[in-house]
Design a protein around this motif. Structure first.
Motif, PDB file in Angstrom:
ATOM      1  N   HIS A  71     -13.188  -8.858 -22.854  1.00 34.44           N
ATOM      2  CA  HIS A  71     -12.080  -7.781 -23.360  1.00 34.44           C
ATOM      3  C   HIS A  71     -12.133  -6.648 -22.445  1.00 34.44           C
ATOM      4  O   HIS A  71     -11.092  -6.211 -22.183  1.00 34.44           O
ATOM      5  CB  HIS A  71     -12.969  -7.136 -24.727  1.00 34.44           C
ATOM      6  N   TYR A  72     -13.134  -6.381 -21.622  1.00 35.76           N
ATOM      7  CA  TYR A  72     -13.253  -5.237 -20.616  1.00 35.76           C
ATOM      8  C   TYR A  72     -12.258  -5.881 -19.567  1.00 35.76           C
ATOM      9  O   TYR A  72     -11.349  -5.001 -19.121  1.00 35.76           O
ATOM     10  CB  TYR A  72     -14.680  -5.189 -20.003  1.00 35.76           C
ATOM     11  N   ARG A  73     -12.007  -7.008 -19.034  1.00 37.98           N
ATOM     12  CA  ARG A  73     -11.394  -7.497 -18.068  1.00 37.98           C
ATOM     13  C   ARG A  73      -9.633  -7.441 -18.601  1.00 37.98           C
ATOM     14  O   ARG A  73      -9.021  -7.157 -17.791  1.00 37.98           O
ATOM     15  CB  ARG A  73     -11.608  -9.103 -17.702  1.00 37.98           C
ATOM     16  N   HIS A  74      -9.736  -7.866 -19.863  1.00 38.42           N
ATOM     17  CA  HIS A  74      -8.281  -7.729 -20.391  1.00 38.42           C
ATOM     18  C   HIS A  74      -7.736  -6.326 -20.502  1.00 38.42           C
ATOM     19  O   HIS A  74      -6.598  -6.005 -20.100  1.00 38.42           O
ATOM     20  CB  HIS A  74      -8.285  -8.025 -21.989  1.00 38.42           C
ATOM     21  N   ILE A  75      -8.472  -5.377 -20.673  1.00 43.26           N
ATOM     22  CA  ILE A  75      -8.228  -3.954 -20.679  1.00 43.26           C
ATOM     23  C   ILE A  75      -7.778  -3.499 -19.034  1.00 43.26           C
ATOM     24  O   ILE A  75      -6.850  -2.931 -18.958  1.00 43.26           O
ATOM     25  CB  ILE A  75      -9.321  -3.149 -21.236  1.00 43.26           C
ATOM     26  N   LEU A  76      -8.583  -3.783 -18.159  1.00 44.08           N
ATOM     27  CA  LEU A  76      -8.105  -3.453 -16.937  1.00 44.08           C
ATOM     28  C   LEU A  76      -7.107  -4.230 -16.563  1.00 44.08           C
ATOM     29  O   LEU A  76      -6.073  -3.515 -16.020  1.00 44.08           O
ATOM     30  CB  LEU A  76      -9.308  -4.129 -16.070  1.00 44.08           C
ATOM     31  N   GLU A  77      -6.582  -5.489 -16.793  1.00 46.90           N
ATOM     32  CA  GLU A  77      -5.286  -6.039 -16.676  1.00 46.90           C
ATOM     33  C   GLU A  77      -4.079  -5.346 -17.219  1.00 46.90           C
ATOM     34  O   GLU A  77      -3.104  -5.167 -16.689  1.00 46.90           O
ATOM     35  CB  GLU A  77      -5.481  -7.486 -17.347  1.00 46.90           C
ATOM     36  N   GLU A  78      -4.328  -5.047 -18.524  1.00 45.42           N
ATOM     37  CA  GLU A  78      -3.376  -4.180 -19.386  1.00 45.42           C
ATOM     38  C   GLU A  78      -3.197  -2.825 -18.697  1.00 45.42           C
ATOM     39  O   GLU A  78      -1.961  -2.484 -18.643  1.00 45.42           O
ATOM     40  CB  GLU A  78      -3.984  -3.955 -20.796  1.00 45.42           C
ATOM     41  N   PHE A  79      -3.967  -2.157 -18.301  1.00 45.25           N
ATOM     42  CA  PHE A  79      -3.827  -0.960 -17.398  1.00 45.25           C
ATOM     43  C   PHE A  79      -3.044  -1.181 -16.196  1.00 45.25           C
ATOM     44  O   PHE A  79      -2.008  -0.563 -16.087  1.00 45.25           O
ATOM     45  CB  PHE A  79      -5.214  -0.236 -16.911  1.00 45.25           C
ATOM     46  N   GLY A  80      -3.212  -2.255 -15.405  1.00 44.57           N
ATOM     47  CA  GLY A  80      -2.669  -2.558 -14.295  1.00 44.57           C
ATOM     48  C   GLY A  80      -1.088  -3.058 -14.636  1.00 44.57           C
ATOM     49  O   GLY A  80      -0.250  -2.944 -13.754  1.00 44.57           O
ATOM     50  N   ASN A  81      -1.017  -3.580 -16.001  1.00 48.34           N
ATOM     51  CA  ASN A  81       0.571  -3.801 -16.201  1.00 48.34           C
ATOM     52  C   ASN A  81       1.297  -2.448 -16.603  1.00 48.34           C
ATOM     53  O   ASN A  81       2.550  -2.547 -17.139  1.00 48.34           O
ATOM     54  CB  ASN A  81       0.701  -4.864 -17.114  1.00 48.34           C
ATOM     55  N   GLN A  82       0.895  -1.230 -16.774  1.00 41.65           N
ATOM     56  CA  GLN A  82       1.452  -0.255 -17.362  1.00 41.65           C
ATOM     57  C   GLN A  82       2.399   0.201 -16.032  1.00 41.65           C
ATOM     58  O   GLN A  82       2.158   0.073 -15.136  1.00 41.65           O
ATOM     59  CB  GLN A  82       0.449   0.985 -17.614  1.00 41.65           C
ATOM     60  N   GLN A  83       3.451   1.146 -16.655  1.00 45.65           N
ATOM     61  CA  GLN A  83       4.497   1.690 -15.857  1.00 45.65           C
ATOM     62  C   GLN A  83       3.773   2.844 -15.138  1.00 45.65           C
ATOM     63  O   GLN A  83       2.947   3.435 -15.659  1.00 45.65           O
ATOM     64  CB  GLN A  83       5.589   2.172 -16.506  1.00 45.65           C
ATOM     65  N   GLY A  84       4.248   3.196 -14.086  1.00 43.11           N
ATOM     66  CA  GLY A  84       3.980   4.716 -13.293  1.00 43.11           C
ATOM     67  C   GLY A  84       2.466   4.734 -12.513  1.00 43.11           C
ATOM     68  O   GLY A  84       1.925   3.692 -12.310  1.00 43.11           O
ATOM     69  N   SER A 131     -13.466  -6.054 -11.642  1.00 46.59           N
ATOM     70  CA  SER A 131     -14.670  -5.870 -12.205  1.00 46.59           C
ATOM     71  C   SER A 131     -15.793  -6.115 -11.198  1.00 46.59           C
ATOM     72  O   SER A 131     -16.044  -7.176 -11.050  1.00 46.59           O
ATOM     73  CB  SER A 131     -15.057  -6.197 -13.579  1.00 46.59           C
ATOM     74  N   VAL A 132     -16.710  -5.023 -10.786  1.00 47.71           N
ATOM     75  CA  VAL A 132     -17.738  -5.445 -10.126  1.00 47.71           C
ATOM     76  C   VAL A 132     -19.041  -5.473 -11.197  1.00 47.71           C
ATOM     77  O   VAL A 132     -20.028  -5.896 -10.640  1.00 47.71           O
ATOM     78  CB  VAL A 132     -18.173  -4.297  -9.032  1.00 47.71           C
ATOM     79  N   ILE A 133     -18.979  -5.441 -12.404  1.00 53.24           N
ATOM     80  CA  ILE A 133     -19.825  -5.704 -13.250  1.00 53.24           C
ATOM     81  C   ILE A 133     -19.764  -6.905 -13.684  1.00 53.24           C
ATOM     82  O   ILE A 133     -18.929  -7.381 -14.459  1.00 53.24           O
ATOM     83  CB  ILE A 133     -19.722  -4.630 -14.434  1.00 53.24           C
ATOM     84  N   GLN A 134     -20.970  -7.804 -13.406  1.00 51.47           N
ATOM     85  CA  GLN A 134     -21.186  -9.225 -13.712  1.00 51.47           C
ATOM     86  C   GLN A 134     -22.029  -9.326 -14.777  1.00 51.47           C
ATOM     87  O   GLN A 134     -22.213 -10.679 -15.019  1.00 51.47           O
ATOM     88  CB  GLN A 134     -21.287  -9.838 -12.210  1.00 51.47           C
ATOM     89  N   ASN A 135     -22.491  -8.392 -15.147  1.00 51.53           N
ATOM     90  CA  ASN A 135     -23.820  -8.595 -16.422  1.00 51.53           C
ATOM     91  C   ASN A 135     -23.373  -7.716 -17.506  1.00 51.53           C
ATOM     92  O   ASN A 135     -23.084  -6.826 -17.758  1.00 51.53           O
ATOM     93  CB  ASN A 135     -24.844  -8.011 -15.839  1.00 51.53           C
ATOM     94  N   SER A 136     -23.099  -8.744 -18.570  1.00 54.26           N
ATOM     95  CA  SER A 136     -22.587  -7.976 -19.779  1.00 54.26           C
ATOM     96  C   SER A 136     -23.585  -7.145 -20.620  1.00 54.26           C
ATOM     97  O   SER A 136     -23.286  -6.008 -21.043  1.00 54.26           O
ATOM     98  CB  SER A 136     -22.378  -9.076 -20.815  1.00 54.26           C
TER      99      SER A 136
END
Length: 50
Positions: A12-25, A36-41
Motif C-alpha cells: 500500500h505504501y509503495r502504491h501511494i508513492l507511485e500514485e503521487f509520482g503520477n500526479q500533475q505538477g 522506499s528505503v524502508i524494507q521492514n514493514s
C-alpha cells in the motif's frame, strides 16, 4: 488506527508513492521515480504510528 500490516502495508505504501509520482505538477515531480528505503514493514508501521 492503522488497518494494514506486513506485506499489505508495504504494498500500500509503495502504491501511494507511485500514485503521487503520477500526479500533475510539483507533487508529481517530487515523487517521480521515488522508491522506499524502508524494507521492514514493522519499521514502516512504527514510523506511521509514532
Amino acid at each position: 488506527m492503522l488497518k494494514r500490516e506486513g506485506d499489505d502495508l508495504e504494498t500500500h505504501y509503495r502504491h501511494i508513492l507511485e500514485e503521487f509520482g503520477n500526479q500533475q505538477g510539483m507533487l508529481g515531480e517530487i515523487f517521480k521515480k521515488t522508491w522506499s528505503v524502508i524494507q521492514n514493514s514493522a519499521m514502516l508501521r512504527r514510523l506511521i504510528m509514532d
